[in-house]
Design a protein around this motif. Structure first.
Motif, PDB file in Angstrom:
ATOM      1  N   TRP A  51       0.844  -1.197   0.000  1.00  0.00           N
ATOM      2  CA  TRP A  51       0.000   0.000   0.000  1.00  0.00           C
ATOM      3  C   TRP A  51       0.877   1.243   0.000  1.00  0.00           C
ATOM      4  N   ARG A  52       0.501   2.182  -0.874  1.00  0.00           N
ATOM      5  CA  ARG A  52       1.210   3.460  -0.983  1.00  0.00           C
ATOM      6  C   ARG A  52       0.204   4.586  -0.728  1.00  0.00           C
ATOM      7  N   PRO A  53       0.118   5.102   0.499  1.00  0.00           N
ATOM      8  CA  PRO A  53      -0.828   6.192   0.768  1.00  0.00           C
ATOM      9  C   PRO A  53      -0.440   7.440  -0.011  1.00  0.00           C
ATOM     10  N   ALA A  54      -1.393   7.989  -0.753  1.00  0.00           N
ATOM     11  CA  ALA A  54      -1.086   9.124  -1.635  1.00  0.00           C
ATOM     12  C   ALA A  54      -1.095  10.455  -0.901  1.00  0.00           C
ATOM     13  N   THR A  55      -1.959  10.600   0.076  1.00  0.00           N
ATOM     14  CA  THR A  55      -2.092  11.881   0.771  1.00  0.00           C
ATOM     15  C   THR A  55      -2.101  11.659   2.277  1.00  0.00           C
ATOM     16  N   PRO A  56      -1.649  12.644   3.039  1.00  0.00           N
ATOM     17  CA  PRO A  56      -1.668  12.510   4.500  1.00  0.00           C
ATOM     18  C   PRO A  56      -3.101  12.464   5.021  1.00  0.00           C
ATOM     19  N   GLY A  57      -3.252  11.878   6.215  1.00  0.00           N
ATOM     20  CA  GLY A  57      -4.556  11.847   6.864  1.00  0.00           C
ATOM     21  C   GLY A  57      -4.847  10.494   7.477  1.00  0.00           C
ATOM     22  N   PRO A  58      -6.006  10.356   8.113  1.00  0.00           N
ATOM     23  CA  PRO A  58      -6.391   9.079   8.728  1.00  0.00           C
ATOM     24  C   PRO A  58      -6.938   8.103   7.686  1.00  0.00           C
ATOM     25  N   TYR A  59      -6.635   6.855   7.871  1.00  0.00           N
ATOM     26  CA  TYR A  59      -7.134   5.781   7.016  1.00  0.00           C
ATOM     27  C   TYR A  59      -7.628   4.633   7.899  1.00  0.00           C
ATOM     28  N   THR A  60      -8.495   3.799   7.329  1.00  0.00           N
ATOM     29  CA  THR A  60      -8.979   2.613   8.027  1.00  0.00           C
ATOM     30  C   THR A  60      -8.656   1.382   7.198  1.00  0.00           C
ATOM     31  N   LEU A  61      -7.868   0.484   7.788  1.00  0.00           N
ATOM     32  CA  LEU A  61      -7.519  -0.769   7.132  1.00  0.00           C
ATOM     33  C   LEU A  61      -8.504  -1.857   7.554  1.00  0.00           C
ATOM     34  N   LEU A  62      -8.879  -2.719   6.613  1.00  0.00           N
ATOM     35  CA  LEU A  62      -9.772  -3.835   6.886  1.00  0.00           C
ATOM     36  C   LEU A  62      -9.167  -5.108   6.303  1.00  0.00           C
ATOM     37  N   ALA A  63      -9.380  -6.231   6.973  1.00  0.00           N
ATOM     38  CA  ALA A  63      -8.990  -7.544   6.456  1.00  0.00           C
ATOM     39  C   ALA A  63     -10.139  -8.508   6.690  1.00  0.00           C
ATOM     40  N   ARG A  64     -10.485  -9.267   5.655  1.00  0.00           N
ATOM     41  CA  ARG A  64     -11.645 -10.154   5.707  1.00  0.00           C
ATOM     42  C   ARG A  64     -11.243 -11.525   5.179  1.00  0.00           C
ATOM     43  N   ALA A  65     -11.306 -12.539   6.043  1.00  0.00           N
ATOM     44  CA  ALA A  65     -10.842 -13.876   5.689  1.00  0.00           C
ATOM     45  C   ALA A  65     -12.006 -14.804   5.367  1.00  0.00           C
ATOM     46  N   THR A  66     -11.721 -15.805   4.540  1.00  0.00           N
ATOM     47  CA  THR A  66     -12.665 -16.863   4.209  1.00  0.00           C
ATOM     48  C   THR A  66     -11.972 -18.198   4.434  1.00  0.00           C
ATOM     49  N   ASP A  67     -12.658 -19.142   5.109  1.00  0.00           N
ATOM     50  CA  ASP A  67     -12.030 -20.438   5.364  1.00  0.00           C
ATOM     51  C   ASP A  67     -12.525 -21.496   4.389  1.00  0.00           C
ATOM     52  N   SER A  68     -11.965 -22.694   4.498  1.00  0.00           N
ATOM     53  CA  SER A  68     -12.260 -23.766   3.547  1.00  0.00           C
ATOM     54  C   SER A  68     -13.671 -24.314   3.701  1.00  0.00           C
ATOM     55  N   ALA A  69     -14.330 -23.967   4.806  1.00  0.00           N
ATOM     56  CA  ALA A  69     -15.734 -24.356   4.978  1.00  0.00           C
ATOM     57  C   ALA A  69     -16.679 -23.332   4.366  1.00  0.00           C
ATOM     58  N   GLY A  70     -16.125 -22.256   3.768  1.00  0.00           N
ATOM     59  CA  GLY A  70     -16.936 -21.247   3.113  1.00  0.00           C
ATOM     60  C   GLY A  70     -17.394 -20.117   4.016  1.00  0.00           C
ATOM     61  N   ARG A  71     -16.907 -20.070   5.248  1.00  0.00           N
ATOM     62  CA  ARG A  71     -17.306 -19.003   6.171  1.00  0.00           C
ATOM     63  C   ARG A  71     -16.423 -17.783   5.969  1.00  0.00           C
ATOM     64  N   THR A  72     -17.063 -16.617   5.817  1.00  0.00           N
ATOM     65  CA  THR A  72     -16.365 -15.346   5.628  1.00  0.00           C
ATOM     66  C   THR A  72     -16.718 -14.416   6.785  1.00  0.00           C
ATOM     67  N   GLN A  73     -15.752 -13.642   7.221  1.00  0.00           N
ATOM     68  CA  GLN A  73     -16.016 -12.708   8.304  1.00  0.00           C
ATOM     69  C   GLN A  73     -17.135 -11.738   7.925  1.00  0.00           C
ATOM     70  N   PRO A  74     -18.111 -11.552   8.807  1.00  0.00           N
ATOM     71  CA  PRO A  74     -19.218 -10.635   8.519  1.00  0.00           C
ATOM     72  C   PRO A  74     -18.848  -9.199   8.857  1.00  0.00           C
ATOM     73  N   ASP A  75     -19.740  -8.281   8.540  1.00  0.00           N
ATOM     74  CA  ASP A  75     -19.540  -6.874   8.898  1.00  0.00           C
ATOM     75  C   ASP A  75     -19.808  -6.630  10.380  1.00  0.00           C
ATOM     76  N   ALA A  76     -20.646  -7.458  10.995  1.00  0.00           N
ATOM     77  CA  ALA A  76     -20.956  -7.305  12.420  1.00  0.00           C
ATOM     78  C   ALA A  76     -21.195  -8.691  13.008  1.00  0.00           C
ATOM     79  N   THR A  77     -20.940  -8.818  14.320  1.00  0.00           N
ATOM     80  CA  THR A  77     -21.181 -10.061  15.044  1.00  0.00           C
ATOM     81  C   THR A  77     -22.439  -9.906  15.890  1.00  0.00           C
ATOM     82  N   VAL A  78     -23.276 -10.929  15.899  1.00  0.00           N
ATOM     83  CA  VAL A  78     -24.479 -10.894  16.743  1.00  0.00           C
ATOM     84  C   VAL A  78     -24.049 -10.750  18.201  1.00  0.00           C
TER      85      VAL A  78
END
Length: 417
Positions: free
Chosen positions: A371-398
């Motif tokens: 990643w090459r940030p082009a301009t100064p300021g705050p940023y938010t990084l996200l990482a979302r994994a998927t496993d071999s059973a087909g489960r992907t991280q959701p946007d929110a947890t119950v």
């Protein structure tokens, strides 16, 4: 053969509520009282703010330098930034510590494991020394141990909901190369009966007393026999060394892919029962309670969820106009990680991360992105994994009241300067 944990635990829960199961050291009346108070005993509300960073913690033996750990009461959370470049396995000096009371310093020469109960032939008692265990065939297995509350603080900071328990971020996990003997071999050597149903290891740490004064005895949690005979180890080495005191010396239980409470440290005895067993650690604790769940809670928790973490501190400063190699790790208790997608603009766009390990259910994969940030300021990084059973991280947890099994994508703030 893999365990059908959910079906088994539903049956075990029905037996408990019908009065057909028993609890070691806790009456059924007291257990129902604990159930009614679930989420209150022994826990304090999670609060937003900067966590403590002291270099010591009550009851922990090893040093806890601030660049490696965040101290949380009697526990120590690994700082994920300290794992960058550390290799696949978590070094012993960086492995998180989860204690209910305090680390006991035990002599390996004096230690013995007692296996007992009516699930053995003739309801007998058999003792094993460490030397006895080492005469059995040894097994080496790479696996993570992760607290069920790992990620708990994000229920509050991301989802605005109050939960109880230690305010972990994502550092209540570590992967080690464990060596020991199969629990199945020990149980069979002790004389396993066809009547056996449950296996309950118990630790040698001090009795646990809740904040309201209820004495719950030593930490213990039953396993269904099918799981105990599958892949569970009695481990005496960690990353090629004898277990350190904080991680279970001289022998601990290792239950791959399950929540950490199942992997009892400092194991001193194992009850083998001909009927289902319960303890506070699978009735009052380590089940899901809340508006989205039955009044009596779910079945006891078993497998871990899918998670991802960046190997840099929150609010880290990254130089603008420079290409950075950002790294992280993802894991799941239900299957190996086969894909990780990352975003550097708060979810506006996503790109595939490069994986550096083969997918394994009991471990994690390291990944990287540039990643090459082009301009100064705050940023938010996200990482979302998927496993071999087909489960992907959701946007929110119950939501659940005790803050277990947070699996949502974590918003990781950084600054380009």
């Amino acid at each position: 053969m893999r365990t059908h944990e959910s079906a088994y635990d539903r049956r075990r829960l029905r037996q408990w509520l019908a009065g057909e199961a028993r609890a070691d050291g806790v009456s059924r009346r007291d257990m129902l009282r604990l159930l009614a108070a679930a989420g209150i005993a022994g826990a304090a509300p999670v609060a937003l703010g900067t966590p403590a960073g002291a270099a010591t913690a009550p009851g922990i033996v090893k040093p806890l330098p601030e660049d490696l750990f965040t101290v949380r009461g009697t526990n120590a959370e690994t700082r994920f930034a300290a794992l960058a470049g550390a290799g696949h396995h978590t070094p012993n000096d960086r492995f998180f510590v989860r204690n209910h009371t305090a680390t006991p310093v035990l002599s390996a020469a004096d230690w013995a494991l007692t296996v007992h109960g009516d699930g053995l032939t003739r309801d007998r008692t058999v003792d094993f020394s460490l030397a006895d265990l080492k005469k059995l065939p040894s097994v080496t297995h790479s696996a993570f141990v992760e607290c069920a509350g790992n990620g708990r603080s994000f229920f509050t900071s991301q989802q605005g909901r109050t939960v109880s328990g230690t305010a972990w971020t994502l550092g209540a996990i570590g992967v080690a190369r464990w060596r020991g003997v199969r629990l199945a071999d020990v149980l069979r050597r002790a004389g396993l009966s066809r009547r056996a149903v449950d296996v309950m290891p118990r630790g040698l740490d001090a009795d646990y007393v809740t904040a309201d004064g209820a004495g719950l005895g030593r930490v213990r949690r039953p396993l269904p026999l099918s799981k105990a005979l599958d892949d569970v180890l009695l481990a005496y080495e960690m990353n090629g060394e004898p277990l350190p005191p904080d991680h279970g010396h001289p022998v601990r239980v290792l239950v791959p892919s399950w929540i950490g409470i199942a992997s009892i440290k400092w194991v001193g005895d194992i009850e083998v029962s001909a009927e289902p067993l319960y303890s506070p650690w699978n009735t009052d604790f380590y089940r899901l309670f809340g508006d989205a769940y039955p009044d009596a809670g779910t079945a006891p928790l078993t497998r871990q969820t899918v998670k991802s973490a960046w190997e840099l501190d929150a609010q880290a400063n990254l130089t603008t106009g420079v290409t950075h190699r950002l790294t992280g790790r993802s894991w799941s208790g239900g299957g190996g990680i086969v894909r990780v997608d990352v975003s550097t603009d708060g979810g506006g766009t996503w790109n595939r991360a490069r994986l550096h390990d083969a997918p394994r259910r009991d471990g994690w994969v390291r990944w990287s992105t540039r990643w090459r940030p082009a301009t100064p300021g705050p940023y938010t990084l996200l990482a979302r994994a998927t496993d071999s059973a087909g489960r992907t991280q959701p946007d929110a947890t119950v939501h659940n009241t005790q803050g277990y099994l947070f699996d949502a994508v974590v918003r990781h703030p950084v600054n380009a300067v």
